[in-house]
Scaffold this motif. Structure first.
Motif, PDB file in Angstrom:
ATOM      1  N   ASP A  74       0.909  -1.109  -0.086  1.00  0.00           N
ATOM      2  CA  ASP A  74       0.089  -0.156   0.045  1.00  0.00           C
ATOM      3  C   ASP A  74       0.986   1.242   0.034  1.00  0.00           C
ATOM      4  O   ASP A  74       0.633   2.175  -0.787  1.00  0.00           O
ATOM      5  CB  ASP A  74      -1.074   0.027   1.021  1.00  0.00           C
ATOM      6  N   GLN A  75       1.871   1.306   0.722  1.00  0.00           N
ATOM      7  CA  GLN A  75       2.983   2.426   0.660  1.00  0.00           C
ATOM      8  C   GLN A  75       3.615   2.539  -0.742  1.00  0.00           C
ATOM      9  O   GLN A  75       3.769   3.763  -1.014  1.00  0.00           O
ATOM     10  CB  GLN A  75       3.913   1.915   1.936  1.00  0.00           C
ATOM     11  N   VAL A  76       3.933   1.329  -1.227  1.00  0.00           N
ATOM     12  CA  VAL A  76       4.448   1.610  -2.726  1.00  0.00           C
ATOM     13  C   VAL A  76       3.291   2.433  -3.454  1.00  0.00           C
ATOM     14  O   VAL A  76       3.594   3.020  -4.313  1.00  0.00           O
ATOM     15  CB  VAL A  76       4.586   0.047  -3.030  1.00  0.00           C
ATOM     16  N   GLU A  77       2.258   1.758  -3.627  1.00  0.00           N
ATOM     17  CA  GLU A  77       1.054   2.453  -4.221  1.00  0.00           C
ATOM     18  C   GLU A  77       0.713   3.663  -4.179  1.00  0.00           C
ATOM     19  O   GLU A  77       0.952   4.507  -5.080  1.00  0.00           O
ATOM     20  CB  GLU A  77      -0.205   1.722  -3.977  1.00  0.00           C
ATOM     21  N   GLU A  78       1.076   4.371  -2.892  1.00  0.00           N
ATOM     22  CA  GLU A  78       0.760   5.646  -2.567  1.00  0.00           C
ATOM     23  C   GLU A  78       1.935   6.527  -3.154  1.00  0.00           C
ATOM     24  O   GLU A  78       1.831   7.269  -3.721  1.00  0.00           O
ATOM     25  CB  GLU A  78       0.893   5.948  -0.937  1.00  0.00           C
ATOM     26  N   LEU A  79       3.291   6.040  -3.262  1.00  0.00           N
ATOM     27  CA  LEU A  79       4.299   6.718  -3.408  1.00  0.00           C
ATOM     28  C   LEU A  79       4.261   6.488  -5.074  1.00  0.00           C
ATOM     29  O   LEU A  79       4.454   7.730  -5.541  1.00  0.00           O
ATOM     30  CB  LEU A  79       5.446   5.917  -3.137  1.00  0.00           C
ATOM     31  N   ALA A  80       3.806   5.463  -5.655  1.00  0.00           N
ATOM     32  CA  ALA A  80       3.894   5.526  -7.130  1.00  0.00           C
ATOM     33  C   ALA A  80       2.959   6.359  -7.723  1.00  0.00           C
ATOM     34  O   ALA A  80       2.913   7.071  -8.633  1.00  0.00           O
ATOM     35  CB  ALA A  80       3.627   4.058  -7.501  1.00  0.00           C
ATOM     36  N   ALA A  81       1.729   6.489  -6.911  1.00  0.00           N
ATOM     37  CA  ALA A  81       0.590   7.503  -7.284  1.00  0.00           C
ATOM     38  C   ALA A  81       0.849   9.067  -7.288  1.00  0.00           C
ATOM     39  O   ALA A  81       0.992   9.534  -8.225  1.00  0.00           O
ATOM     40  CB  ALA A  81      -0.511   7.227  -6.713  1.00  0.00           C
TER      41      ALA A  81
ATOM     42  N   THR B 123      -3.703  -0.589   6.080  1.00  0.00           N
ATOM     43  CA  THR B 123      -3.540   0.084   4.750  1.00  0.00           C
ATOM     44  C   THR B 123      -4.280   1.409   4.549  1.00  0.00           C
ATOM     45  O   THR B 123      -5.249   1.485   5.536  1.00  0.00           O
ATOM     46  CB  THR B 123      -3.852  -0.785   3.775  1.00  0.00           C
ATOM     47  N   ARG B 209       1.061   3.262 -16.139  1.00  0.00           N
ATOM     48  CA  ARG B 209       1.394   4.155 -15.204  1.00  0.00           C
ATOM     49  C   ARG B 209       2.810   4.295 -14.500  1.00  0.00           C
ATOM     50  O   ARG B 209       3.776   5.098 -14.534  1.00  0.00           O
ATOM     51  CB  ARG B 209       0.491   4.451 -13.897  1.00  0.00           C
ATOM     52  N   ASP B 210       3.062   2.682 -14.346  1.00  0.00           N
ATOM     53  CA  ASP B 210       4.187   2.555 -13.495  1.00  0.00           C
ATOM     54  C   ASP B 210       5.409   1.933 -14.292  1.00  0.00           C
ATOM     55  O   ASP B 210       6.603   1.893 -13.721  1.00  0.00           O
ATOM     56  CB  ASP B 210       4.079   1.540 -12.148  1.00  0.00           C
ATOM     57  N   HIS B 216       9.881  -0.843 -10.525  1.00  0.00           N
ATOM     58  CA  HIS B 216       8.687  -1.467 -11.153  1.00  0.00           C
ATOM     59  C   HIS B 216       8.947  -2.703 -11.991  1.00  0.00           C
ATOM     60  O   HIS B 216       9.807  -2.558 -12.828  1.00  0.00           O
ATOM     61  CB  HIS B 216       7.613  -0.657 -11.444  1.00  0.00           C
ATOM     62  N   SER B 224       1.652  -5.737  -6.044  1.00  0.00           N
ATOM     63  CA  SER B 224       0.710  -4.633  -5.260  1.00  0.00           C
ATOM     64  C   SER B 224      -0.570  -4.694  -5.300  1.00  0.00           C
ATOM     65  O   SER B 224      -1.426  -4.477  -4.223  1.00  0.00           O
ATOM     66  CB  SER B 224       1.190  -3.318  -6.104  1.00  0.00           C
ATOM     67  N   ARG B 228      -3.369  -5.568  -1.901  1.00  0.00           N
ATOM     68  CA  ARG B 228      -4.301  -4.708  -1.399  1.00  0.00           C
ATOM     69  C   ARG B 228      -5.694  -5.210  -1.588  1.00  0.00           C
ATOM     70  O   ARG B 228      -6.567  -4.846  -1.031  1.00  0.00           O
ATOM     71  CB  ARG B 228      -3.868  -3.458  -2.147  1.00  0.00           C
TER      72      ARG B 228
END
Lengths: 115, 396
Positions: A74-81, B123, B209-210, B216, B224, B228
């Motif tokens: 989730d932390q990764v997702e937030e940073l990537a966003a 989360t 996006r990534d 990545h 990821s 989640r």
């Protein structure tokens, strides 16, 4: 009446206002001496995402701690966003010269000669 | 095909007379009707409505982060102006202000910042990370016409910043992961939308996006999403049963084994029975229609466009579903489709097309996501007009 002129540097079309600014100043100026349209490198955030991904991979290795694993990704997702949003904002930022001239209208680069 | 006159008064909704000639030589004439525009017994004609002079509250649930989302830009574009962050305040504010609308990001109601969540192993999707009490209190305050001091969640630093003042606007949009999770907040919403992106499409978007970022890989992106998922399924996904409209984004059915996921099948699921808006429909409300506009009158390039419309049930409630699969290739196709949709809440013939063209740089401009997001913007305008009894002039 053409509303586009051609940039002396790159040959790409530029707006007449910009061309006037450039022409009025120093027609023979070396490009290196002008304000370059440098893109700021966001070095700070990239390693954060990489580091976070490494961490997440480590945490999730065992397959045991689901909560920690979910949190790490989730932390990764937030940073990537955040990184991608920043990139999108920079891409839409518009002409850096215009932005500069808004802030410092008296600079040489921003002189406009009205006919 | 006859076109309707340009500026219709707010009361008329249909497009005037139009003819449709499919291969079966079906002709129908659709007549401009008054507000409501159809003879169903369920919804009666105009009744005496008391104007409410208060902010209209809209909830939008989406997993794609908030504030600068394309969806919000399309919606606020219907009302004109460019949404900008509050001037002179925190530069990392997530809030967007326009003349008629204020959009806030529900991440601002996180009670745990990024480090707090890491510590507690929670989360951002979990309810433990949100301050629902404050959310309910402040949405109620806005509805009552009072200004609030709303916290700011700084996405750059991951910390909670000092609050900013928000004054009640005409239309207040709360966007984020949990707009209808808490019952108190749900009851305050006049109109709610849930953006439901299927896993395959979400994966494809995240890759786009990534993948260019270092660190990545396909595996990390997949991991990821998978990690989640439990929280997403437990806390976010169930909210869609409460939404007035759900936009489902799915892979196309027009191309077998499509890997690119560039062509999308988008379904607009509309709840029946909300007195603040009328669902849009194709040809004949309440019937089931399958429509391929490409044919003799309209040529489309591969893979074409396919529409479906019909009634259905969704979480035990009656809904009508309008579905578009495929891609717009040219302006002509968009106008053609617009002219065959009914009850869109557009105020003049071509308004939808005009809005789509205005935002043609945004993702989704050539498929159902852009089309339905634009229409949702028009529906929000309709909701506002019905509640406030004030007319909103269409923008150019």
């Amino acid at each position: 009446m053409a509303s586009f002129a051609v940039s002396m540097r790159s040959g790409a079309p530029v707006r007449a206002s910009v061309a006037r600014r450039h022409a009025a100043k120093r027609p023979t100026a070396l490009p290196a001496l002008r304000t370059t349209r440098a893109r700021t490198l966001v070095v700070r955030s990239k390693p954060d995402v990489e580091k976070a991904i490494e961490e997440a991979k480590e945490v999730c290795e065992g397959g045991e701690n689901e909560a920690e694993c979910a949190t790490a990704w989730d932390q990764v997702e937030e940073l990537a966003a955040a990184v991608s949003r920043k990139k999108a904002a920079e891409a839409n930022a518009g002409d850096p010269l215009d932005k500069f001239c808004e802030e410092v209208p008296e600079a040489d680069e921003c002189r406009v000669y009205e006919d | 095909m006859e076109s309707a006159s340009t500026m219709r008064p707010a009361s008329a909704r249909s497009l005037g007379a139009s003819t449709f000639q499919g291969t079966g030589r079906v002709r129908f004439v659709q007549v401009a009707a008054g507000r409501g525009g159809r003879a169903t017994a369920r919804r009666s004609g105009p009744v005496a409505v008391v104007a409410e002079d208060r902010p209209v509250i809209i909830g939008l649930a989406a997993d794609s982060g908030c504030g600068k989302s394309t969806f919000m830009r399309r919606v606020t574009g219907v009302f004109g102006g460019t949404p900008t962050p509050p001037s002179g305040g925190n530069p990392d504010s997530n809030t967007l202000l326009s003349e008629m609308t204020t959009v806030i990001c529900l991440d601002d109601y996180h009670c745990l910042d990024r480090y707090g969540r890491k510590e507690k192993n929670v989360t951002a999707l979990a309810p433990e990370a949100q301050n629902f009490d404050l959310m309910a209190e402040q949405v109620q305050a806005i509805r009552d016409g009072k200004a609030i001091q709303k916290p700011i969640y700084n996405h750059v630093s991951g910390l909670l910043d000092p609050p900013e003042e928000i004054t009640p606007p005409k239309i207040y949009v709360i966007e984020g992961l949990h707009p209808f999770y808490d019952e108190r907040v749900r009851d305050l919403l006049d109109f709610s939308i849930y953006l439901d992106v299927s896993d395959e499409v979400k994966f494809a978007w995240k890759i786009q996006r990534d993948m260019a970022e270092r660190g990545h890989s396909l595996e990390s992106i997949k991991a990821s999403i998978e990690a989640r998922k439990p929280d997403f399924n437990a806390y976010i996904d169930p909210q869609k049963q409460y939404a007035d409209m759900v936009i489902e984004v799915l892979p196309t059915q027009l191309i077998p084994d499509d890997q690119e996921k560039k062509i999308l099948r988008v379904r607009l699921i509309q709840k029946e029975g909300n007195k603040n808006f009328d669902p849009l429909y194709l040809f004949d409300e309440g019937s089931t229609i399958s429509w391929i506009p490409c044919g003799r009158k309209l040529t489309c390039s591969f893979p074409g466009i396919k529409f479906f419309y019909g009634p259905d049930t969704y979480f035990d409630e009656e809904v009508s579903v309008l579905e578009m699969d495929g891609q717009f290739d040219k302006l002509e196709e968009l106008i053609y489709v617009e002219s065959h949709l009914s009850s869109t809440s557009a105020k003049f013939y071509g308004e939808i097309t005009q809005q789509m063209l205005k935002n043609s740089g945004f993702p989704g401009s050539t498929n159902g996501t852009g089309l339905f997001q634009t229409i949702v913007g028009l529906k929000i305008r309709e909701v506002y007009e019905r509640i406030s009894q004030k007319e909103v002039l269409p923008v150019s």
